[in-house]
Design a protein around this motif. Structure first.
Motif, PDB file in Angstrom:
ATOM      1  N   ARG A 193       3.378   7.521  -6.005  1.00 43.04           N
ATOM      2  CA  ARG A 193       2.474   8.489  -6.632  1.00 43.04           C
ATOM      3  C   ARG A 193       2.616   9.874  -6.003  1.00 43.04           C
ATOM      4  O   ARG A 193       2.664  10.883  -6.691  1.00 43.04           O
ATOM      5  CB  ARG A 193       1.024   8.001  -6.503  1.00 43.04           C
ATOM      6  CG  ARG A 193       0.644   6.916  -7.500  1.00 43.04           C
ATOM      7  CD  ARG A 193      -0.853   6.604  -7.466  1.00 43.04           C
ATOM      8  NE  ARG A 193      -1.217   5.810  -6.293  1.00 43.04           N
ATOM      9  CZ  ARG A 193      -1.809   6.308  -5.219  1.00 43.04           C
ATOM     10  NH1 ARG A 193      -2.102   7.594  -5.146  1.00 43.04           N
ATOM     11  NH2 ARG A 193      -2.112   5.526  -4.196  1.00 43.04           N
ATOM     12  N   PHE A 194       2.716   9.921  -4.676  1.00 46.30           N
ATOM     13  CA  PHE A 194       2.769  11.214  -3.986  1.00 46.30           C
ATOM     14  C   PHE A 194       4.043  11.973  -4.327  1.00 46.30           C
ATOM     15  O   PHE A 194       4.026  13.180  -4.588  1.00 46.30           O
ATOM     16  CB  PHE A 194       2.675  11.002  -2.467  1.00 46.30           C
ATOM     17  CG  PHE A 194       2.466  12.282  -1.699  1.00 46.30           C
ATOM     18  CD1 PHE A 194       1.187  12.733  -1.414  1.00 46.30           C
ATOM     19  CD2 PHE A 194       3.549  13.038  -1.267  1.00 46.30           C
ATOM     20  CE1 PHE A 194       0.989  13.918  -0.709  1.00 46.30           C
ATOM     21  CE2 PHE A 194       3.361  14.215  -0.573  1.00 46.30           C
ATOM     22  CZ  PHE A 194       2.072  14.660  -0.296  1.00 46.30           C
ATOM     23  N   LEU A 195       5.163  11.265  -4.351  1.00 43.36           N
ATOM     24  CA  LEU A 195       6.444  11.913  -4.624  1.00 43.36           C
ATOM     25  C   LEU A 195       6.527  12.405  -6.066  1.00 43.36           C
ATOM     26  O   LEU A 195       7.214  13.390  -6.359  1.00 43.36           O
ATOM     27  CB  LEU A 195       7.593  10.947  -4.314  1.00 43.36           C
ATOM     28  CG  LEU A 195       8.994  11.549  -4.137  1.00 43.36           C
ATOM     29  CD1 LEU A 195       8.967  12.670  -3.091  1.00 43.36           C
ATOM     30  CD2 LEU A 195       9.986  10.476  -3.714  1.00 43.36           C
ATOM     31  N   TYR A 229       0.840  -1.202   0.000  1.00 41.43           N
ATOM     32  CA  TYR A 229       0.000   0.000   0.000  1.00 41.43           C
ATOM     33  C   TYR A 229       0.879   1.257   0.000  1.00 41.43           C
ATOM     34  O   TYR A 229       0.688   2.165  -0.819  1.00 41.43           O
ATOM     35  CB  TYR A 229      -0.896  -0.006   1.242  1.00 41.43           C
ATOM     36  CG  TYR A 229      -1.762   1.224   1.370  1.00 41.43           C
ATOM     37  CD1 TYR A 229      -2.994   1.295   0.746  1.00 41.43           C
ATOM     38  CD2 TYR A 229      -1.324   2.328   2.116  1.00 41.43           C
ATOM     39  CE1 TYR A 229      -3.793   2.438   0.853  1.00 41.43           C
ATOM     40  CE2 TYR A 229      -2.110   3.464   2.227  1.00 41.43           C
ATOM     41  CZ  TYR A 229      -3.340   3.517   1.596  1.00 41.43           C
ATOM     42  OH  TYR A 229      -4.119   4.640   1.696  1.00 41.43           O
ATOM     43  N   TYR A 230       1.845   1.314   0.909  1.00 38.51           N
ATOM     44  CA  TYR A 230       2.652   2.516   1.018  1.00 38.51           C
ATOM     45  C   TYR A 230       3.677   2.651  -0.104  1.00 38.51           C
ATOM     46  O   TYR A 230       4.093   3.761  -0.440  1.00 38.51           O
ATOM     47  CB  TYR A 230       3.341   2.572   2.390  1.00 38.51           C
ATOM     48  CG  TYR A 230       2.380   2.939   3.490  1.00 38.51           C
ATOM     49  CD1 TYR A 230       1.597   4.084   3.411  1.00 38.51           C
ATOM     50  CD2 TYR A 230       2.243   2.133   4.620  1.00 38.51           C
ATOM     51  CE1 TYR A 230       0.701   4.420   4.409  1.00 38.51           C
ATOM     52  CE2 TYR A 230       1.352   2.465   5.633  1.00 38.51           C
ATOM     53  CZ  TYR A 230       0.577   3.614   5.516  1.00 38.51           C
ATOM     54  OH  TYR A 230      -0.311   3.946   6.508  1.00 38.51           O
ATOM     55  N   LYS A 231       4.076   1.546  -0.663  1.00 36.71           N
ATOM     56  CA  LYS A 231       4.991   1.611  -1.810  1.00 36.71           C
ATOM     57  C   LYS A 231       4.328   2.343  -2.965  1.00 36.71           C
ATOM     58  O   LYS A 231       4.921   3.215  -3.609  1.00 36.71           O
ATOM     59  CB  LYS A 231       5.401   0.199  -2.227  1.00 36.71           C
ATOM     60  CG  LYS A 231       6.441   0.175  -3.338  1.00 36.71           C
ATOM     61  CD  LYS A 231       6.919  -1.241  -3.601  1.00 36.71           C
ATOM     62  CE  LYS A 231       8.031  -1.240  -4.646  1.00 36.71           C
ATOM     63  NZ  LYS A 231       8.536  -2.621  -4.898  1.00 36.71           N
ATOM     64  N   TYR A 269       6.508  15.563   0.830  1.00 43.67           N
ATOM     65  CA  TYR A 269       6.540  14.101   0.996  1.00 43.67           C
ATOM     66  C   TYR A 269       7.015  13.722   2.397  1.00 43.67           C
ATOM     67  O   TYR A 269       6.478  12.791   3.016  1.00 43.67           O
ATOM     68  CB  TYR A 269       7.457  13.461  -0.048  1.00 43.67           C
ATOM     69  CG  TYR A 269       7.621  11.972   0.192  1.00 43.67           C
ATOM     70  CD1 TYR A 269       6.595  11.080  -0.114  1.00 43.67           C
ATOM     71  CD2 TYR A 269       8.769  11.462   0.804  1.00 43.67           C
ATOM     72  CE1 TYR A 269       6.715   9.727   0.155  1.00 43.67           C
ATOM     73  CE2 TYR A 269       8.896  10.113   1.076  1.00 43.67           C
ATOM     74  CZ  TYR A 269       7.854   9.249   0.749  1.00 43.67           C
ATOM     75  OH  TYR A 269       7.974   7.905   1.030  1.00 43.67           O
ATOM     76  N   MET A 270       8.024  14.432   2.904  1.00 44.55           N
ATOM     77  CA  MET A 270       8.521  14.118   4.246  1.00 44.55           C
ATOM     78  C   MET A 270       7.420  14.310   5.287  1.00 44.55           C
ATOM     79  O   MET A 270       7.302  13.522   6.223  1.00 44.55           O
ATOM     80  CB  MET A 270       9.737  14.984   4.576  1.00 44.55           C
ATOM     81  CG  MET A 270      10.984  14.645   3.786  1.00 44.55           C
ATOM     82  SD  MET A 270      12.493  15.385   4.476  1.00 44.55           S
ATOM     83  CE  MET A 270      12.132  17.127   4.335  1.00 44.55           C
ATOM     84  N   LYS A 271       6.629  15.371   5.130  1.00 39.14           N
ATOM     85  CA  LYS A 271       5.514  15.597   6.057  1.00 39.14           C
ATOM     86  C   LYS A 271       4.507  14.460   5.967  1.00 39.14           C
ATOM     87  O   LYS A 271       3.995  13.978   6.989  1.00 39.14           O
ATOM     88  CB  LYS A 271       4.840  16.928   5.732  1.00 39.14           C
ATOM     89  CG  LYS A 271       5.707  18.143   5.989  1.00 39.14           C
ATOM     90  CD  LYS A 271       5.008  19.432   5.559  1.00 39.14           C
ATOM     91  CE  LYS A 271       5.908  20.653   5.778  1.00 39.14           C
ATOM     92  NZ  LYS A 271       5.272  21.898   5.278  1.00 39.14           N
TER      93      LYS A 271
END
Length: 773
Positions: free
Chosen positions: A243-245, A236-238, A253-255
């Motif tokens: 996508r987010f980055l 899921y997080y991969k 992204y760090m937040k």
């Protein structure tokens, strides 16, 4: 209403007994809400007891008969086994029906069905376990004690059958339903968390320890729940992070990553086992941080350049979670600080750079990045080490201080001298002095050539003490204490002895005044010059004898001869050497008046200037040669001494605009005017200051040679034999706290010691060098 129970069976009737028991078990398994009345329950319990303990002979497998008993391996044993097997078949049948019913449900409905059936089944298991208590106590216990496999107490048997007949067939669909629920929650939807908690508890309950059925393990939970959960989380997080980055900045992204990690941490106590915390965090950290660590590190330099402390702190917290995540940052941070330091020095670099400007430039860089390390990197020791490495580099090697130069310690010593001198600008508080001294020690710890600082500091301290122009004794002792803490007793031993000499001198001056009172007549006391003396131990004070001949004025001669007599009476055999270049005094110009006052001005002068000006008591005009003859001063001292008087217009020169030297004449200026009551003519001569710096450096070089030689001898005395390279390395190690020696210089010192026969070269030995006692 529950169906009526069949009549109590004959205790000899195996089939009838089980039929009777099955009706009771059915009632328990089907619906616990109705419960079982005490009469029915006792009837069931009695039937089991009678069935397992009756004494009727039971036909054996050989066709003969054996007599059953409660402690025999005969009928009671066979009957207990028969009852146990009946129960197994019953549970299999019951669970096959439950399994079939489960196929009509999916997703959350499946979870609801599974949890409901599990709760009903395990509750029934507890009732049945109590009902078959006699079987547990005797037959089951005996079988287990004898090491029989696959024999369990009745409640555990229920769990075993659930695992075999229900769990293995449904766990995959159950887990898919659980994971879909968790994904919904991660997407911001509200879910029924209790369902997942119930599933987790059921998986844990199925972890039976085959070697000890009274214990449970997490094997089933880890295999069928934890691992699929971790795999799904990583997947899921991969995808989300990829996508987010791709659509957002690294800072955003760090937040996001930090928020997700916190969410997962908070999820554990809600419905997961505590044991999953570590592997769950590791799985999240791998896909959220480690897989994107390169992108984060590439952003690091930009954040440094823009001094974005909050974002740097966030990056630090994230990368600190993964193995070796911070190592590249530490290297980049060190390079950045080093460049910042070099750039700061380059901006202020001039040929006549003020020590204050230089030291403050160094401090500004250190303070900025020390603050960053504390706030963004939580003061972590490895980042502190990187900061120290960078500072050590730009403090010792920059545009002002080339590689191998001793300029930094020299300028720091001069800055310290200026701080500790009396000044018109008073410190607002004592804390300011303490703060400034701490800042000095901050730079001092990075200096490699600490012996250079010591030489300059000791010479400047000597002048402050002799000229009595220290800001305060407390400030001086505080500074020495800080140096002692940093470098040890030996480093400050002479400095402390200098202070002791000053105190002894105070006592000596008091005694001298008393002595004069009893040994001088009224006329001598009236004409005596008010003088004080410093008795300085030659071995502790870094002071040299005068470099010029000098004939003191007669009034000074009489004054110091009196003190000589007094001192000789107290310390026979000691010889006093007068350091005229350090002596000073005040003379009153009685031929002048301060404007607006009846008082005559006072000139603060060196002893050399005093000798020159006193000559004008007898005449208003003197030639250069007259002054030189009378004072015996060489030109290098005489010229700058009179030059100050000329500049202040106390004297004038003929011919006009000439420079002091042979053929010139000096006149006392009766038209001198100055509103100041006191005028300082005792101004340091730049040529003398430059020469003093050169002399100090020469002294440092000589001291270094002696220090290296003594270290070499000390090492060889203890080791007797050594390889040449080992000796060089050990010597560097021993004296690196004072300065960084060059290998070539150490080799020269070894050659000197070979010539002096402290050492010898060995042939045919494992060692190159040997010690000669």
């Amino acid at each position: 209403m529950p169906s009526p129970m069949p009549p109590m069976p004959n205790k000899d009737d195996s089939t009838g007994t089980w039929t009777y028991l099955q009706a009771g078990v059915d009632r328990i398994m089907a619906d616990l809400r109705e419960g079982i009345d005490m009469k029915t329950y006792m009837g069931l319990y009695t039937a089991i007891h009678n069935f397992c303990t009756h004494q009727k002979a039971v036909q054996g497998s050989s066709g003969g008969f054996t007599t059953g008993g409660s402690h025999s391996r005969g009928g009671a044993h066979l009957l207990g086994e028969d009852l146990y097997n009946h129960l197994i078949e019953y549970l299999k049948t019951h669970l096959s029906q439950v399994l079939e019913a489960s196929k009509a449900h999916t997703d959350e409905a499946l979870l609801t069905f599974y949890i409901k059936e599990w709760n009903r089944y395990t509750m029934a298991g507890q009732y049945n376990n109590h009902l078959f208590r006699y079987l547990n106590r005797h037959w089951v216990k005996r079988e287990m004690d004898e090491g029989k496999k696959n024999i369990y107490d009745i409640y555990t048997l229920h769990l075993v059958r659930w695992k075999e007949d229900m769990f293995l067939a449904t766990q995959e669909n159950v887990m898919k339903a659980v994971l879909r629920l968790v994904e919904k929650q991660r997407n911001g939807e509200t879910i029924e968390q209790a369902q997942i908690k119930s599933v987790v508890d059921s998986f844990v309950s199925l972890g039976l320890d085959e070697s000890d059925t009274q214990k449970t393990t997490l094997d089933v939970y880890k295999e069928f729940f934890e691992q699929p959960f971790l795999d799904a989380t990583a997947a899921y997080y991969k995808e989300e992070s990829r996508r987010f980055l791709a659509e957002n900045s690294v800072v955003d992204y760090m937040k996001k990553a930090e928020a997700r990690l916190e969410e997962e941490k908070e999820r554990v106590p809600l419905y997961l086992l505590d044991d999953i915390m570590s592997p769950l965090m590791k799985a999240c950290e791998t896909v959220l941080i480690a897989d994107h660590s390169q992108a984060l590190r590439e952003e690091f330099q930009l954040l440094l350049d823009q001094d974005r402390i909050d974002d740097l702190a966030r990056m630090y917290r994230l990368l600190a979670r993964i193995p070796n995540g911070l190592d590249p940052l530490r290297t980049r941070f060190e390079n950045h600080v080093r460049k910042a330091g070099l750039s700061a020095i380059e901006k202020v670099a001039t040929d006549d750079l003020e020590p204050k400007v230089y030291v403050e430039a160094l401090l500004e860089v250190h303070t900025q990045y020390q603050d960053l390390v504390n706030k963004a990197f939580t003061g972590e020791s490895e980042f502190v080490r990187s900061l120290d490495n960078a500072c050590r580099e730009f403090v010792n090697r920059n545009k002002i201080c080339k590689s191998g130069s001793t300029k930094s310690p020299e300028l720091l010593a001069k800055y310290t001298d200026a701080l500790l001198k009396k000044s018109g600008a008073k410190m607002s508080e004592e804390d300011d002095m303490e703060k400034k001294q701490s800042e000095i020690m901050t730079i001092f710890k990075y200096i490699e050539d600490k012996d250079v600082f010591q030489k300059f500091y000791s010479r400047m301290l000597a002048k402050r003490l002799v000229n009595t122009n220290s800001a305060s004794d407390d400030a001086e002792t505080s500074m020495i204490a800080k140096l002692k803490d940093a470098c040890g007793f030996e480093y400050t031993n002479k400095l402390q002895r200098m202070f002791q000499d000053m105190q002894i001198s105070k006592d000596l001056n008091s005694a001298f005044k008393e002595w004069q009172g009893g040994n001088l007549d009224d006329e001598d006391r009236k004409n005596a010059v008010d003088a004080s003396y410093h008795i300085l131990g030659t071995g502790f004070w870094p002071l040299n004898p005068p470099t010029t001949p000098f004939a003191p004025p007669q009034v000074i001669v009489k004054t110091y001869e009196r003190f000589n007599n007094f001192y000789g009476s107290k310390h026979s055999g000691r010889k006093l050497t007068w350091l005229w270049q350090l002596c000073k005094g005040e003379i009153r110009a009685n031929y002048l008046k301060v404007p607006g006052s009846k008082a005559s001005p006072i000139f603060q002068v060196s002893t050399y200037q005093m000798a020159i000006l006193l000559l004008f008591n007898d005449t208003d005009s003197l030639s250069y040669e007259d002054i030189q003859e009378a004072t015996k001063l060489d030109a290098a001292t005489l010229d700058p001494s009179v030059a100050v008087c000329l500049k202040a217009k106390v004297l004038t020169i003929s011919p006009d605009n000439a420079k002091p030297g042979p053929g010139t004449t000096f006149n006392l200026n009766h038209g001198y005017k100055n509103k100041k009551l006191k005028l300082n003519l005792n101004i340091g001569i730049k040529s003398e200051q430059k020469q003093e710096v050169e002399d100090t450096h020469k002294t440092i070089e000589e001291d270094r040679k002696l220090l290296m030689q003594s270290a070499i001898v000390r090492i060889m005395k203890s080791r007797k034999k050594m390889k040449h390279q080992q000796l060089v390395s050990e010597t560097i190690k021993q004296i690196s706290s004072r300065f960084t020696p060059k290998v070539a210089d150490i080799k020269k010192c070894i050659d000197i010691l070979l010539e002096k026969e402290y050492l010898e070269r060995l042939e045919g030995e494992d060692a190159d060098l040997g010690y000669l006692a």
